[in-house]
Design a protein around this motif. Structure first.
Motif, mmCIF file in Angstrom:
data_model
loop_
_atom_site.group_PDB
_atom_site.id
_atom_site.type_symbol
_atom_site.label_atom_id
_atom_site.label_comp_id
_atom_site.label_asym_id
_atom_site.label_seq_id
_atom_site.Cartn_x
_atom_site.Cartn_y
_atom_site.Cartn_z
ATOM 1 N N THR A 192 0.858 -1.182 0.000
ATOM 2 C CA THR A 192 0.000 0.000 0.000
ATOM 3 C C THR A 192 0.893 1.230 0.000
ATOM 4 O O THR A 192 2.117 1.131 0.195
ATOM 5 C CB THR A 192 -0.942 0.017 1.216
ATOM 6 O OG1 THR A 192 -1.939 1.049 1.044
ATOM 7 C CG2 THR A 192 -0.201 0.282 2.510
ATOM 8 N N THR A 193 0.294 2.365 -0.233
ATOM 9 C CA THR A 193 0.999 3.637 -0.138
ATOM 10 C C THR A 193 0.212 4.548 0.774
ATOM 11 O O THR A 193 -1.019 4.449 0.856
ATOM 12 C CB THR A 193 1.185 4.283 -1.529
ATOM 13 O OG1 THR A 193 2.073 5.396 -1.432
ATOM 14 C CG2 THR A 193 -0.143 4.764 -2.091
ATOM 15 N N THR A 194 0.901 5.424 1.478
ATOM 16 C CA THR A 194 0.213 6.267 2.455
ATOM 17 C C THR A 194 0.869 7.625 2.601
ATOM 18 O O THR A 194 2.094 7.723 2.712
ATOM 19 C CB THR A 194 0.176 5.585 3.842
ATOM 20 O OG1 THR A 194 -0.408 6.476 4.797
ATOM 21 C CG2 THR A 194 1.557 5.181 4.320
ATOM 22 N N PRO A 195 0.088 8.687 2.579
ATOM 23 C CA PRO A 195 0.628 9.992 2.977
ATOM 24 C C PRO A 195 0.899 9.989 4.470
ATOM 25 O O PRO A 195 0.355 9.162 5.213
ATOM 26 C CB PRO A 195 -0.486 10.979 2.601
ATOM 27 C CG PRO A 195 -1.719 10.156 2.513
ATOM 28 C CD PRO A 195 -1.327 8.756 2.211
ATOM 29 N N VAL A 196 1.747 10.886 4.923
ATOM 30 C CA VAL A 196 2.094 10.954 6.337
ATOM 31 C C VAL A 196 1.959 12.384 6.843
ATOM 32 O O VAL A 196 2.231 13.340 6.120
ATOM 33 C CB VAL A 196 3.525 10.439 6.610
ATOM 34 C CG1 VAL A 196 3.641 8.961 6.278
ATOM 35 C CG2 VAL A 196 4.572 11.243 5.838
ATOM 36 N N MET A 254 5.223 10.764 1.432
ATOM 37 C CA MET A 254 4.440 9.531 1.396
ATOM 38 C C MET A 254 5.361 8.332 1.581
ATOM 39 O O MET A 254 6.508 8.342 1.128
ATOM 40 C CB MET A 254 3.673 9.409 0.077
ATOM 41 C CG MET A 254 2.703 10.549 -0.181
ATOM 42 S SD MET A 254 1.875 10.419 -1.786
ATOM 43 C CE MET A 254 0.826 8.999 -1.496
ATOM 44 N N PHE A 255 4.855 7.301 2.256
ATOM 45 C CA PHE A 255 5.546 6.026 2.398
ATOM 46 C C PHE A 255 4.950 5.011 1.429
ATOM 47 O O PHE A 255 3.742 5.013 1.172
ATOM 48 C CB PHE A 255 5.365 5.447 3.807
ATOM 49 C CG PHE A 255 6.142 6.146 4.891
ATOM 50 C CD1 PHE A 255 7.313 6.832 4.625
ATOM 51 C CD2 PHE A 255 5.696 6.087 6.212
ATOM 52 C CE1 PHE A 255 8.015 7.465 5.643
ATOM 53 C CE2 PHE A 255 6.391 6.706 7.230
ATOM 54 C CZ PHE A 255 7.554 7.403 6.949
ATOM 55 N N ASP A 256 5.792 4.121 0.931
ATOM 56 C CA ASP A 256 5.347 2.880 0.311
ATOM 57 C C ASP A 256 5.680 1.746 1.268
ATOM 58 O O ASP A 256 6.767 1.724 1.860
ATOM 59 C CB ASP A 256 6.058 2.624 -1.021
ATOM 60 C CG ASP A 256 5.458 3.403 -2.173
ATOM 61 O OD1 ASP A 256 4.335 3.921 -2.018
ATOM 62 O OD2 ASP A 256 6.123 3.500 -3.224
ATOM 63 N N ILE A 257 4.762 0.823 1.435
ATOM 64 C CA ILE A 257 5.046 -0.404 2.179
ATOM 65 C C ILE A 257 5.203 -1.497 1.138
ATOM 66 O O ILE A 257 4.277 -1.797 0.378
ATOM 67 C CB ILE A 257 3.926 -0.713 3.181
ATOM 68 C CG1 ILE A 257 3.854 0.422 4.208
ATOM 69 C CG2 ILE A 257 4.153 -2.050 3.869
ATOM 70 C CD1 ILE A 257 2.732 0.307 5.193
#
Length: 645
Positions: A309-313, A410-413
């Motif tokens: 998934t990808t997520t803003p932080v 943003m992070f990618d997991i």
């Protein structure tokens, strides 16, 4: 039943059976939720669904994290980014009664979804408040004594199933919008400009319809401009809801002015596949890790090296999570403040030991991802490769990052090996986190030894001792009768339980006919307004036609001054009386519960953000001496105290 004992295995089986409908996995061939640019100009990213919803359809559960009294524990002259996101505490299960003053952080739809007051299609679901078993798992955990099985108590939010539902039929490809409320927009007009509300769009539609029915000689450019001027004089928000040019009026009339203002709020699946980032590869469920609460599970098979998934932080500072307590006052009138712990939010933040910057991810279900050892973990964090990640921010200074009022990083997991559908996603939280956890386990092990003194700070954890919780007592079918204050003198409820009553006070206060202990007297009437839930004392109970009716004293605070007005309320039904835990009685507010930042891998944080030596962020024993009058200057003393002058 009330007070029934369950084994851990029975609890997990019971919880799984009650939530199996929410643990269903998505179509492996189609992403159902995308992150993509919002259709609202200058609003950053938004959430879109590729599957239609009927009104009342439920979205996947999300976590809710309570922030306790942020204004008291953290003060800053500058507005911080985190302050943009909290909801009122009552969006959790009466979370406004958990602490003196609380706010709710709700990732997923609670933070990613934008607000368009004319196109609201998602709302908080009240069902999870009415059915308390679908909120949190630790409500069922009752033991006769604290043991090593309880070492994780208070370390994760018990609000593990915050639900959202469709507030209107939603089309495939439509952007998801929640309501921030009119006040949110009107109080920010200096930043956002004039933003119409739902009523303004409705009136604008009516004006355009009336304009379309005019005779042809009355539908020219000058006529339309006059209509705009009339609307402006009446209400600036009404004028903002109308199209600026006459040629756009027929289009706005056919679409509706609300949809016209966000024409790209419905997009094609092909557009998302090219421009969006899929964020539905994980869903929450009961974790396979003991003491971890809920976890994140793969909704489809993911190959090693692919994005989970990808997520803003949200970027924040470590000291925004600190909890301070006034331990004494000096002869000079200075308050001696001691760092007593940290907000639960800290356990969901990522950072580095040598940096004061922290990062809170807020994509759907991402905060359910638990720790796995180096051997067990199957995912890792990297900076995102999606085009919406602002990689140039990594060159910003610390001061620039602390002052940003929008998100951009943003992070990618990323899967580190092949992950099967239904498998739990695990991240390695880092060596520092593991060491802190092992130290917590070691300290916990001494809690129930015979030689532990009565002043052991950890012992204020809520021990249920087989007594009923508020969850039990709120099941009306099992507890149809509420004990009056007189009956409680001989058969009291547990000390951590208190009552609240659903009561909407009448506009006019009627003086009581007999009692002089209250200000107003009235008959109860049904209200489901979540804001109209007030402290109350059940005075008496009478039975009429086989139904119990209660008389209660209800304390209603004034909206303007917080001054309390006591109401004597008669003929109150059982459904109006709620049981809640007393403030700070839940495990997450106890001293000694586990708190630690999740460690980011080396090489993630730029070297110019390493502003700590590795020990400064662990100075939990530091005291602060604060002059009652406040001030900006401070002196650091050799004893670890800071005097704020």
């Amino acid at each position: 039943s009330v007070g029934k004992e369950y084994s851990k295995e029975q609890i997990r089986e019971l919880y799984d059976s009650r939530t199996k409908d929410q643990n269903s996995y998505d179509d492996p061939n189609q992403c159902t939720i995308y992150l993509a640019p919002s259709s609202i100009p200058n609003s950053g990213l938004g959430m879109y669904t590729t599957t239609p919803y009927q009104k009342g359809g439920l979205f996947k559960p999300e976590i809710g994290i309570m922030l306790q009294e942020m204004n008291r524990h953290y003060t800053s002259e500058k507005v911080k980014l985190l302050a943009q996101y909290p909801w009122a505490a009552q969006t959790l299960t009466f979370g406004n009664h958990e602490v003196g003053y609380g706010e709710s952080i709700i990732p997923g739809l609670g933070m990613l979804a934008n607000s368009h007051l004319g196109l609201v299609n998602v709302r908080h679901s009240e069902k999870w408040k009415i059915q308390p078993w679908i909120d949190g798992t630790d409500s069922y955990f009752r033991s006769d004594s604290l043991s090593m099985e309880d070492v994780g108590r208070g370390a994760h939010s018990w609000h593990g199933r915050v639900m959202f539902e469709a507030d209107a039929p939603i089309q495939a490809g439509e952007e998801l919008f929640v309501s921030y409320g009119d006040d949110w927009f009107t109080s920010r007009e200096h930043l956002l400009g004039i933003v119409p509300g739902k009523a303004h769009f409705k009136e604008a539609d009516e004006l355009l319809h009336s304009f379309s029915l005019r005779d042809e000689e009355e539908k020219g450019e000058s006529d339309y401009e006059q209509m705009l001027k009339d609307a402006l004089r009446k209400d600036t928000r009404l004028r903002a809801a109308l199209p600026n040019n006459l040629p756009d009026a027929p289009v706005a009339l056919s679409m509706g002015t609300a949809r016209f203002s966000a024409k790209d709020s419905i997009r094609s699946i092909e557009w998302f596949e090219e421009n969006g980032a899929c964020i539905d590869n994980i869903v929450s469920g009961v974790s396979t890790i003991p003491q971890a609460g809920r976890g994140a599970f793969a909704t489809r098979s993911i190959n090693g090296g692919e994005r989970v998934t990808t997520t803003p932080v949200v970027t924040l500072e470590r000291d925004q999570n600190e909890l301070w307590e006034n331990v004494k006052t000096t002869d000079a009138g200075e308050a001696v403040m001691e760092l007593m712990g940290h907000q639960l939010l800290l356990n969901y933040c990522y950072g580095h030991t040598n940096s004061s910057l922290l990062f809170f991810p807020y994509a759907p279900s991402v905060n359910f991802i638990n720790h796995g050892s180096v051997e067990e973990s199957n995912a890792e964090i990297r900076w995102s490769t999606v085009p919406y990640h602002k990689a140039d921010w990594l060159n910003a200074t610390m001061d620039e990052m602390k002052e940003k009022l929008s998100t951009g990083l943003m992070f990618d997991i990323i899967a580190t090996r092949d992950i099967q559908r239904g498998e739990e996603i695990l991240l390695y939280y880092g060596k520092d986190w593991e060491e802190s956890w092992n130290q917590h386990v070691k300290e916990w092990a001494s809690m129930y030894q015979e030689n532990v003194g009565a002043d052991q700070p950890y012992l204020n954890l809520t021990e249920r001792l087989g007594l009923p919780t508020s969850v039990d007592l709120n099941i009306v079918e099992q507890n149809p009768t509420v004990r009056t204050v007189g009956e409680q003198s001989e058969n009291p409820y547990p000390p951590y339980i208190m009552t609240r009553c659903r009561f909407e006070p009448p506009e006019d206060c009627v003086s009581p006919t007999q009692s002089s202990d209250v200000h107003c007297q009235s008959r109860w009437k049904l209200s489901f307004d979540s804001l109209q839930v007030h402290p109350c004392t059940v005075l008496s109970r009478s039975t009429i036609a086989d139904m119990d009716w209660y008389t209660a004293q209800v304390a209603v605070p004034s909206k303007e001054t917080n001054e309390i007005t006591l109401h004597l309320v008669e003929y109150m039904s059982r459904s109006a009386i709620l049981f809640i835990e007393r403030p700070y009685s839940r495990d997450q507010y106890a001293h000694g519960t586990f708190r630690e930042v999740i460690q980011l891998p080396d090489g993630i944080i730029p070297s110019h953000w390493m502003d700590l030596n590795g020990d400064e962020n662990k100075s939990a024993e530091e005291d602060v001496v604060q002059n009652e009058s406040g001030g900006e200057e401070s002196d650091q003393t050799t004893t670890g105290k800071v005097v704020l002058k």
